[in-house]
Enzyme design. Structure first.
Site, PDB file in Angstrom:
ATOM      1  N   HIS A 135      -0.896  10.574 -28.156  1.00 16.00           N
ATOM      2  CA  HIS A 135      -1.108   9.231 -27.612  1.00 16.00           C
ATOM      3  C   HIS A 135      -1.895   8.358 -28.587  1.00 16.00           C
ATOM      4  O   HIS A 135      -1.670   7.147 -28.670  1.00 16.00           O
ATOM      5  CB  HIS A 135      -1.851   9.311 -26.282  1.00 16.00           C
ATOM      6  CG  HIS A 135      -0.970   9.671 -25.124  1.00 16.00           C
ATOM      7  ND1 HIS A 135      -1.476   9.994 -23.883  1.00 16.00           N
ATOM      8  CD2 HIS A 135       0.378   9.744 -25.005  1.00 16.00           C
ATOM      9  CE1 HIS A 135      -0.478  10.271 -23.062  1.00 16.00           C
ATOM     10  NE2 HIS A 135       0.649  10.121 -23.718  1.00 16.00           N
ATOM     11  N   ARG A 137      -3.611  21.394 -14.276  1.00 14.01           N
ATOM     12  CA  ARG A 137      -2.585  20.423 -14.640  1.00 14.01           C
ATOM     13  C   ARG A 137      -2.871  19.759 -15.983  1.00 14.01           C
ATOM     14  O   ARG A 137      -1.959  19.269 -16.649  1.00 14.01           O
ATOM     15  CB  ARG A 137      -2.419  19.367 -13.541  1.00 14.01           C
ATOM     16  CG  ARG A 137      -1.254  18.417 -13.821  1.00 14.01           C
ATOM     17  CD  ARG A 137      -0.901  17.547 -12.631  1.00 14.01           C
ATOM     18  NE  ARG A 137       0.171  16.623 -12.983  1.00 14.01           N
ATOM     19  CZ  ARG A 137       0.770  15.803 -12.126  1.00 14.01           C
ATOM     20  NH1 ARG A 137       0.422  15.790 -10.865  1.00 14.01           N
ATOM     21  NH2 ARG A 137       1.731  14.996 -12.542  1.00 14.01           N
ATOM     22  N   GLU A 140      -4.681  16.665 -11.208  1.00 13.17           N
ATOM     23  CA  GLU A 140      -5.188  16.962 -12.543  1.00 13.17           C
ATOM     24  C   GLU A 140      -6.700  17.126 -12.583  1.00 13.17           C
ATOM     25  O   GLU A 140      -7.402  16.533 -13.408  1.00 13.17           O
ATOM     26  CB  GLU A 140      -4.747  15.876 -13.541  1.00 13.17           C
ATOM     27  CG  GLU A 140      -4.770  16.349 -14.986  1.00 13.17           C
ATOM     28  CD  GLU A 140      -4.211  15.332 -15.947  1.00 13.17           C
ATOM     29  OE1 GLU A 140      -4.967  14.826 -16.772  1.00 13.17           O
ATOM     30  OE2 GLU A 140      -3.003  15.021 -15.868  1.00 13.17           O
ATOM     31  N   LYS A 151       2.935  11.112 -11.364  1.00 12.39           N
ATOM     32  CA  LYS A 151       2.139  10.240 -12.222  1.00 12.39           C
ATOM     33  C   LYS A 151       2.909   8.948 -12.470  1.00 12.39           C
ATOM     34  O   LYS A 151       4.071   8.978 -12.896  1.00 12.39           O
ATOM     35  CB  LYS A 151       1.830  10.909 -13.553  1.00 12.39           C
ATOM     36  CG  LYS A 151       0.694  11.899 -13.512  1.00 12.39           C
ATOM     37  CD  LYS A 151       0.354  12.335 -14.930  1.00 12.39           C
ATOM     38  CE  LYS A 151      -0.827  13.268 -14.973  1.00 12.39           C
ATOM     39  NZ  LYS A 151      -1.168  13.653 -16.354  1.00 12.39           N
ATOM     40  N   ARG A 155       0.810  -1.221   0.000  1.00 14.16           N
ATOM     41  CA  ARG A 155       0.000   0.000   0.000  1.00 14.16           C
ATOM     42  C   ARG A 155       0.847   1.278   0.000  1.00 14.16           C
ATOM     43  O   ARG A 155       0.374   2.344   0.395  1.00 14.16           O
ATOM     44  CB  ARG A 155      -0.990   0.006   1.165  1.00 14.16           C
ATOM     45  CG  ARG A 155      -1.989  -1.142   1.102  1.00 14.16           C
ATOM     46  CD  ARG A 155      -3.124  -0.945   2.095  1.00 14.16           C
ATOM     47  NE  ARG A 155      -4.115  -2.013   1.959  1.00 14.16           N
ATOM     48  CZ  ARG A 155      -4.098  -3.126   2.677  1.00 14.16           C
ATOM     49  NH1 ARG A 155      -3.150  -3.317   3.588  1.00 14.16           N
ATOM     50  NH2 ARG A 155      -5.010  -4.050   2.499  1.00 14.16           N
ATOM     51  N   ASN A 188      -0.989  18.201 -20.775  1.00 20.45           N
ATOM     52  CA  ASN A 188      -1.296  17.229 -21.823  1.00 20.45           C
ATOM     53  C   ASN A 188      -1.358  17.867 -23.205  1.00 20.45           C
ATOM     54  O   ASN A 188      -1.837  17.235 -24.152  1.00 20.45           O
ATOM     55  CB  ASN A 188      -2.627  16.534 -21.516  1.00 20.45           C
ATOM     56  CG  ASN A 188      -2.529  15.630 -20.301  1.00 20.45           C
ATOM     57  OD1 ASN A 188      -1.752  14.697 -20.270  1.00 20.45           O
ATOM     58  ND2 ASN A 188      -3.319  15.944 -19.283  1.00 20.45           N
ATOM     59  N   GLU A 194       9.152  17.615 -25.216  1.00 22.65           N
ATOM     60  CA  GLU A 194       8.537  17.920 -23.925  1.00 22.65           C
ATOM     61  C   GLU A 194       9.046  19.247 -23.361  1.00 22.65           C
ATOM     62  O   GLU A 194       8.309  19.968 -22.685  1.00 22.65           O
ATOM     63  CB  GLU A 194       8.780  16.786 -22.931  1.00 22.65           C
ATOM     64  CG  GLU A 194       8.067  15.488 -23.288  1.00 22.65           C
ATOM     65  CD  GLU A 194       6.567  15.510 -22.981  1.00 22.65           C
ATOM     66  OE1 GLU A 194       6.072  16.511 -22.449  1.00 22.65           O
ATOM     67  OE2 GLU A 194       5.897  14.506 -23.287  1.00 22.65           O
ATOM     68  N   HIS A 212      -0.845  15.792 -26.240  1.00 25.34           N
ATOM     69  CA  HIS A 212      -0.802  14.384 -25.842  1.00 25.34           C
ATOM     70  C   HIS A 212      -2.041  13.592 -26.262  1.00 25.34           C
ATOM     71  O   HIS A 212      -1.931  12.398 -26.520  1.00 25.34           O
ATOM     72  CB  HIS A 212      -0.589  14.274 -24.330  1.00 25.34           C
ATOM     73  CG  HIS A 212       0.817  14.551 -23.903  1.00 25.34           C
ATOM     74  ND1 HIS A 212       1.441  15.748 -24.164  1.00 25.34           N
ATOM     75  CD2 HIS A 212       1.730  13.781 -23.259  1.00 25.34           C
ATOM     76  CE1 HIS A 212       2.679  15.709 -23.670  1.00 25.34           C
ATOM     77  NE2 HIS A 212       2.869  14.531 -23.134  1.00 25.34           N
ATOM     78  N   LYS A 224       6.624  22.663 -14.447  1.00 22.89           N
ATOM     79  CA  LYS A 224       5.952  21.444 -14.007  1.00 22.89           C
ATOM     80  C   LYS A 224       5.706  21.505 -12.496  1.00 22.89           C
ATOM     81  O   LYS A 224       4.610  21.185 -12.022  1.00 22.89           O
ATOM     82  CB  LYS A 224       6.815  20.226 -14.357  1.00 22.89           C
ATOM     83  CG  LYS A 224       6.226  18.863 -13.964  1.00 22.89           C
ATOM     84  CD  LYS A 224       5.071  18.483 -14.848  1.00 22.89           C
ATOM     85  CE  LYS A 224       4.514  17.094 -14.552  1.00 22.89           C
ATOM     86  NZ  LYS A 224       5.278  16.007 -15.176  1.00 22.89           N
ATOM     87  N   HIS A 249       7.626   8.345 -27.909  1.00 22.93           N
ATOM     88  CA  HIS A 249       6.667   9.248 -27.283  1.00 22.93           C
ATOM     89  C   HIS A 249       6.877  10.703 -27.705  1.00 22.93           C
ATOM     90  O   HIS A 249       5.921  11.395 -28.084  1.00 22.93           O
ATOM     91  CB  HIS A 249       6.772   9.126 -25.764  1.00 22.93           C
ATOM     92  CG  HIS A 249       5.881  10.059 -25.012  1.00 22.93           C
ATOM     93  ND1 HIS A 249       4.505   9.930 -24.981  1.00 22.93           N
ATOM     94  CD2 HIS A 249       6.158  11.163 -24.272  1.00 22.93           C
ATOM     95  CE1 HIS A 249       3.984  10.900 -24.255  1.00 22.93           C
ATOM     96  NE2 HIS A 249       4.961  11.662 -23.815  1.00 22.93           N
TER      97      HIS A 249
END
Length: 370
Positions: free
Chosen positions: A254, A243, A239, A145, A123, A247, A187, A250, A229, A268
């Site tokens: 993606h 935030r 997010e 993330k 956990r 993206n 990026e 993206h 960032k 990527h």
């Protein structure tokens, strides 16, 4: 802290980002506090470990910490349920405790996989990001993330799990293949495009120096990107608001990356480069920004060896309907509505939570034409 170091401000979960050519050595000087039992489990791919494993081992030896690597194969395909299970089994076999920090050592794949394993092992254990690629140093290592991919798309299973520390040693960038540097540069460019037109001006002047791994240019690019960032993460950790700007490019990217199959034909950063160009062109088509903004971005991408169209991206052929389906599976979709990050101009991105499916489908038809 050095002049390029930063802090991600999350209250009692705040953590530093060490940036510069001495970052790994500075981490080693105080590494003992993160490893109370004197051993560090390191998740890294075989290529990175072959290049830099000794540097990390030597840095931790200065604090009398022994390294026990768990090696994965390179590539996006390792972000899978099967590889996650293997990594978790290895950590459990060595009786990893909650107080033991797990190190992610490599690019975004190692960081995402190691971070997710750390998030769910018992956990939650602590972990440290030591990114070795430009992309990971400016983006994926900061903000918590973590996750893996599924057959339906990228990063659809994961968790928010903040690291205790990020060590962005810029010496690693000089050892990257040119293609990986260019992918990371996409990026870097993203931060200029979402919030900082002045940074875009700087990149037009210094971008080639960043790609050539000129030390001061790399340190400045990492610092300016990571500072944005860190600021955005501190404002919106999970997010639910601003935030989502991170993206930019993206959702388009993606979709293309998933269609290409994660087999290395498209990486990527290349997919994101096209995605940012597409988002800017789409914004111009909707009358949200000037055509010359899209032209200026396409020119910059081309001059820095990055794709600005599906035809220059490779990995095709791409079918508009398939790309649309991929975008509909994106994790930012809410109530069946596709969220896009669009722009009013370079450095002026904004969130569009309800993209018009008809207009988007027509645009993708045009993007996929030879």
């Amino acid at each position: 802290m050095s002049g390029h170091d930063l802090t991600v401000d999350l209250g009692d979960r705040s953590y530093p980002i060490l940036i510069g050519p001495d970052a790994l050595d500075r981490f080693g000087e105080n590494a003992g506090e993160y490893f109370p039992r004197g051993t560090a489990s390191v998740i890294s791919d075989r290529t990175v470990w072959g290049l830099h494993g000794k540097a990390l081992t030597d840095a931790l030896a200065a604090a009398n910490v022994a390294v026990e690597p768990i090696l994965i194969e390179p590539g996006e395909a390792q972000k899978s349920f099967a590889e996650l299970e293997r990594v978790l089994d290895a950590l459990l076999e060595r009786r990893t405790e909650r107080g033991d920090a797990v190190i992610a050592f490599g690019g975004g794949v190692a960081g995402d996989l190691a971070g997710f394993a750390s998030a769910i092992l018992k956990r939650g254990t602590s972990f440290i990001q030591i990114p070795t690629t430009l992309l990971a140093q400016v983006d994926s290592s900061v903000g918590g993330k973590t996750g893996i991919n599924t057959a339906r798309g990228k990063n659809l299973v994961g968790a928010f799990h903040q690291p205790k520390l990020v060590v962005a040693d810029t010496r690693f960038i000089a050892t990257l293949p040119g293609r990986e540097r260019r992918g990371g540069y996409a990026e870097v460019l993203k931060y200029a495009l979402i919030r900082d037109a002045g940074f875009f001006d700087w990149l037009e002047a210094k971008g080639q120096d960043v790609l050539a791994a000129e030390p001061e240019a790399v340190a400045e690019a990492v610092h300016r990107s990571a500072a944005w960032k860190a600021r955005i993460v501190a404002e919106d950790e999970r997010e639910t608001g601003v935030r989502a700007l991170l993206n930019f490019g993206h959702t388009f990217g993606h979709a293309a990356e998933a269609e290409a199959g994660y087999d290395g034909g498209v990486i990527h950063g290349e997919a994101v480069a096209w995605g940012m160009a597409a988002a800017t062109r789409y914004s111009a088509r909707l009358g949200l920004c000037a055509e010359d903004a899209a032209d200026r971005l396409a020119t910059h991408l081309s001059a820095h060896g990055l794709p600005h169209s599906l035809q220059t991206l490779g990995g095709g052929p791409y079918v508009a309907e398939r790309l649309m389906q991929r975008m509909a599976d994106d994790k930012k979709v809410s109530g069946g509505r596709i969220t896009l990050i669009l722009t009013k101009g370079l450095g002026e991105a904004f969130i569009e939570p309800d993209a018009d499916p008809g207009a988007l489908a027509t645009f993708l038809e045009d993007e996929t034409k030879p």
